[in-house]
Design a protein around this motif. Sequence first.
Motif, PDB file in Angstrom:
ATOM      1  N   ASN A  83      53.460  41.044  50.285  1.00  0.00           N
ATOM      2  CA  ASN A  83      52.282  40.168  50.319  1.00  0.00           C
ATOM      3  C   ASN A  83      51.031  40.935  50.698  1.00  0.00           C
ATOM      4  O   ASN A  83      49.973  40.766  50.099  1.00  0.00           O
ATOM      5  CB  ASN A  83      52.477  39.070  51.362  1.00  0.00           C
ATOM      6  CG  ASN A  83      53.216  37.906  50.755  1.00  0.00           C
ATOM      7  OD1 ASN A  83      53.381  37.848  49.546  1.00  0.00           O
ATOM      8  ND2 ASN A  83      53.664  37.002  51.586  1.00  0.00           N
ATOM      9  N   GLU A 116      49.933  43.049  47.828  1.00  0.00           N
ATOM     10  CA  GLU A 116      49.300  42.222  46.783  1.00  0.00           C
ATOM     11  C   GLU A 116      47.885  41.841  47.191  1.00  0.00           C
ATOM     12  O   GLU A 116      46.940  41.939  46.407  1.00  0.00           O
ATOM     13  CB  GLU A 116      50.101  40.934  46.594  1.00  0.00           C
ATOM     14  CG  GLU A 116      51.082  40.992  45.448  1.00  0.00           C
ATOM     15  CD  GLU A 116      51.857  39.690  45.356  1.00  0.00           C
ATOM     16  OE1 GLU A 116      51.230  38.618  45.429  1.00  0.00           O
ATOM     17  OE2 GLU A 116      53.090  39.760  45.254  1.00  0.00           O
ATOM     18  N   ALA A 117      47.751  41.408  48.470  1.00  0.00           N
ATOM     19  CA  ALA A 117      46.436  40.991  48.950  1.00  0.00           C
ATOM     20  C   ALA A 117      45.464  42.153  48.878  1.00  0.00           C
ATOM     21  O   ALA A 117      44.319  42.015  48.433  1.00  0.00           O
ATOM     22  CB  ALA A 117      46.547  40.490  50.380  1.00  0.00           C
ATOM     23  N   SER A 133      44.603  42.778  45.156  1.00  0.00           N
ATOM     24  CA  SER A 133      43.688  41.815  44.557  1.00  0.00           C
ATOM     25  C   SER A 133      42.305  41.935  45.200  1.00  0.00           C
ATOM     26  O   SER A 133      41.292  41.763  44.559  1.00  0.00           O
ATOM     27  CB  SER A 133      44.240  40.398  44.639  1.00  0.00           C
ATOM     28  OG  SER A 133      43.882  39.829  45.840  1.00  0.00           O
ATOM     29  N   TYR A 134      42.329  42.302  46.499  1.00  0.00           N
ATOM     30  CA  TYR A 134      41.052  42.477  47.176  1.00  0.00           C
ATOM     31  C   TYR A 134      40.301  43.660  46.564  1.00  0.00           C
ATOM     32  O   TYR A 134      39.141  43.553  46.195  1.00  0.00           O
ATOM     33  CB  TYR A 134      41.284  42.719  48.666  1.00  0.00           C
ATOM     34  CG  TYR A 134      40.028  42.931  49.471  1.00  0.00           C
ATOM     35  CD1 TYR A 134      39.131  41.878  49.653  1.00  0.00           C
ATOM     36  CD2 TYR A 134      39.734  44.172  50.035  1.00  0.00           C
ATOM     37  CE1 TYR A 134      37.966  42.061  50.376  1.00  0.00           C
ATOM     38  CE2 TYR A 134      38.577  44.364  50.766  1.00  0.00           C
ATOM     39  CZ  TYR A 134      37.694  43.300  50.936  1.00  0.00           C
ATOM     40  OH  TYR A 134      36.549  43.494  51.664  1.00  0.00           O
ATOM     41  N   GLU A 191      41.496  32.991  47.580  1.00  0.00           N
ATOM     42  CA  GLU A 191      42.792  33.662  47.390  1.00  0.00           C
ATOM     43  C   GLU A 191      43.225  34.368  48.687  1.00  0.00           C
ATOM     44  O   GLU A 191      44.374  34.266  49.128  1.00  0.00           O
ATOM     45  CB  GLU A 191      42.677  34.682  46.258  1.00  0.00           C
ATOM     46  CG  GLU A 191      44.035  35.135  45.769  1.00  0.00           C
ATOM     47  CD  GLU A 191      43.892  36.218  44.695  1.00  0.00           C
ATOM     48  OE1 GLU A 191      44.812  37.028  44.592  1.00  0.00           O
ATOM     49  OE2 GLU A 191      42.850  36.232  44.005  1.00  0.00           O
ATOM     50  N   VAL A 192      42.231  35.055  49.296  1.00  0.00           N
ATOM     51  CA  VAL A 192      42.546  35.766  50.544  1.00  0.00           C
ATOM     52  C   VAL A 192      42.973  34.759  51.614  1.00  0.00           C
ATOM     53  O   VAL A 192      43.968  34.961  52.334  1.00  0.00           O
ATOM     54  CB  VAL A 192      41.324  36.589  51.016  1.00  0.00           C
ATOM     55  CG1 VAL A 192      41.524  37.080  52.449  1.00  0.00           C
ATOM     56  CG2 VAL A 192      41.113  37.778  50.105  1.00  0.00           C
ATOM     57  N   GLU A 201      44.306  31.875  51.171  1.00  0.00           N
ATOM     58  CA  GLU A 201      45.656  31.361  50.866  1.00  0.00           C
ATOM     59  C   GLU A 201      46.733  32.371  51.288  1.00  0.00           C
ATOM     60  O   GLU A 201      47.713  32.037  51.924  1.00  0.00           O
ATOM     61  CB  GLU A 201      45.735  31.109  49.360  1.00  0.00           C
ATOM     62  CG  GLU A 201      46.790  30.077  49.005  1.00  0.00           C
ATOM     63  CD  GLU A 201      46.694  29.783  47.515  1.00  0.00           C
ATOM     64  OE1 GLU A 201      47.707  29.963  46.842  1.00  0.00           O
ATOM     65  OE2 GLU A 201      45.586  29.433  47.048  1.00  0.00           O
ATOM     66  N   ARG A 202      46.471  33.621  50.909  1.00  0.00           N
ATOM     67  CA  ARG A 202      47.454  34.653  51.267  1.00  0.00           C
ATOM     68  C   ARG A 202      47.577  34.764  52.782  1.00  0.00           C
ATOM     69  O   ARG A 202      48.671  34.925  53.317  1.00  0.00           O
ATOM     70  CB  ARG A 202      47.032  36.003  50.707  1.00  0.00           C
ATOM     71  CG  ARG A 202      47.377  36.146  49.255  1.00  0.00           C
ATOM     72  CD  ARG A 202      47.091  37.548  48.777  1.00  0.00           C
ATOM     73  NE  ARG A 202      47.074  37.584  47.340  1.00  0.00           N
ATOM     74  CZ  ARG A 202      48.156  37.554  46.578  1.00  0.00           C
ATOM     75  NH1 ARG A 202      49.344  37.495  47.137  1.00  0.00           N
ATOM     76  NH2 ARG A 202      48.082  37.574  45.261  1.00  0.00           N
ATOM     77  N   THR A 247      49.666  31.985  54.095  1.00  0.00           N
ATOM     78  CA  THR A 247      51.097  32.207  53.826  1.00  0.00           C
ATOM     79  C   THR A 247      51.659  33.227  54.818  1.00  0.00           C
ATOM     80  O   THR A 247      52.754  33.059  55.364  1.00  0.00           O
ATOM     81  CB  THR A 247      51.303  32.765  52.386  1.00  0.00           C
ATOM     82  OG1 THR A 247      50.427  32.101  51.522  1.00  0.00           O
ATOM     83  CG2 THR A 247      52.737  32.675  51.946  1.00  0.00           C
ATOM     84  N   MET A 248      50.841  34.284  55.015  1.00  0.00           N
ATOM     85  CA  MET A 248      51.337  35.323  55.927  1.00  0.00           C
ATOM     86  C   MET A 248      51.465  34.793  57.349  1.00  0.00           C
ATOM     87  O   MET A 248      52.438  35.094  58.041  1.00  0.00           O
ATOM     88  CB  MET A 248      50.418  36.542  55.871  1.00  0.00           C
ATOM     89  CG  MET A 248      50.715  37.371  54.628  1.00  0.00           C
ATOM     90  SD  MET A 248      50.087  39.024  54.691  1.00  0.00           S
ATOM     91  CE  MET A 248      48.397  38.822  54.440  1.00  0.00           C
TER      92      MET A 248
END
Length: 568
Positions: free
Chosen positions: A302, A305-306, A309-310, A372-373, A375-376, A379-380
């Motif tokens: 995760n 990915e973050a 995408s960042y 998005e950040v 959301e991630r 989740t984290m």
Amino acid sequence: MSDTQPNTHGSSRYFESEEQTELLKRGLVRVSIAAAGIDPLLDKRLNELRRALRSDAPAHLLGELLPDLERAVLAADQNRQQASSDTSKAVHKLIEQLQECEPPREVARALRALERQLGELAELPRKLPSLLGELQQLQQQALQHSEEQSSSGLWSRLLRRKQRAELQAGPLSDDEVAAPAAEQAAQDNTVASPPPEQEQEQEQPADSASNISGEEQHFSQLAAHIESILLRLLSELQVLETQQAARDRLREQVSKGLNWYELTAALDALCDLVLGAQQSRQADFERYLLQLNERLSQFQGNLEEAQNSYSGSLDAERELSGTIRGQVQVLNDSVRDADDLSSLKANVEARLNSLLENIDKARELREARDSEVAERLSTMVERIQAMEVEAQTFRHHLEEQRQQALIDSLTGLANRSGLQQRMDEEFERWQRYGGRLLLVVLDVDHFKSINDRFGHLAGDKVLRLIAQQVSRRLRKTDFIGRFGGEEFVILMPGVSPEQGIVALEELRSGIEGTPFHFKSEPVPVTISLGFTEFTRGDSLDSAFDRADKAMYQAKELGRNRVVHAATS
Ligand SMILES: Nc1nc2c(ncn2[C@@H]2O[C@H](COP(=O)(O)OP(=O)(O)OP(=O)(O)O)[C@@H](O)[C@H]2O)c(=O)[nH]1
């Protein structure tokens, strides 16, 4: 010539054969004497043959004896082979048992060499005396080693204490410990000649008989110790639910008494229980570690990915701001180079529109990236929280197991390990801050006869009730643990010997006056107590020994009493 010589010739041949026959008869008699003692039936037949030979029995009578003799020889030979094979098996087994005691390396090597020497069965009876002599020495070394291995720690202290109590009956020696194994070899060794020591014993049958009964007596004393240790181990062993029935069965079996062979099987079963429980806990832990590992790798995925995408959105943003900057530049250029107002207006308008579009795009991009950040991140955060909960549960679980390992499952009191831990703590506190500290050893009187008369379940119930009674009557600051079997240890901080004797007397008379019943039959229960105060220069062991001796003194004085081991 054939007519003149036959007589002379014939008489000399007759004379020769008579002499030979006589020699043969004498030889046969000697051989038959030499062969005596191999087999009772063969002895009988050889006796008959000797008698017939000595009485000059006619040839046909001798001939009649031969078939029986032949059968007896064959049977004796078979018996001898069987006995050799049995002896070889017994010695192999004895060697195997000694190897299982994990003897020192050189003894293990010598045992293997000895095993190889067993080799050919036909050779065995001849080699056996020296083999057994060697085996006996190795056995002694192996047992001495295993005793040395176990001579440290509280376990052995219990054994030593028990042995001390029985010293009047005669101390247990290594040979006595080894007796059952040696007995087995001796029983299995039906034909082979005995080793030198056994020969001596044969010369003194009366002594030998008393030795054997002495050994049996000592073995049964040792067996009782082993049984009580096994019972303690079984009552303290934390087993899985699926193992409980097996543990109870084993307990029942041990409490009924074990012989040497049953003891081996019981130890095997105990080993299975311990390993089973241990493996399952290990598997639990491994499962948890795997789970944790999986979660951590998900978490790392995760994060990556973050990060990707960042940095992707950073690139896009950089590209967009480059485009905007380019458009502003073009706008500047067109303003600077414009020569007519209307085309400048149109041009500026178009450029501004496209600029505004790009700025909108940039805002949307940033918003999309931010959400998005976010959301991630959430989740984290959720994952981290879940991991924390799991870790917490596991920590609780571990702590529970650690606590359980310090508790005696029969009485619910601290077990030997728990007691040892608390004794270490109290002793350290006493050394650091001084003050008063009493150590009490409590032993149930004639507990064996309670077991014998009412059964082990009743014995267990008595132990539970005593634990309850004592805990109820002690102060909050006092501590009681089960030392083993029917023995308990109490620590009383901040109590003087004078106060101690009053409290312990109350405890003793309280137990004496408590009506214990098993299946509505009254079970008389009393306790003996020995206690001492820690004084300067004391170690835990020295104070324990004093209290222990005082407890034995209480037993010697008639039981059901308190004895104070004064220190000065
Ligand atoms: N029921 C039960 N018996 C146990 C347990 N642990 C040890 N024992 C038995 O306790 C008995 C102790 O007997 P001994 O050491 O001879 O002592 P005693 O009969 O109390 O005699 P004195 O101490 O001299 O008064 C042995 O028979 C052990 O098998 C247990 O957890 N439950």
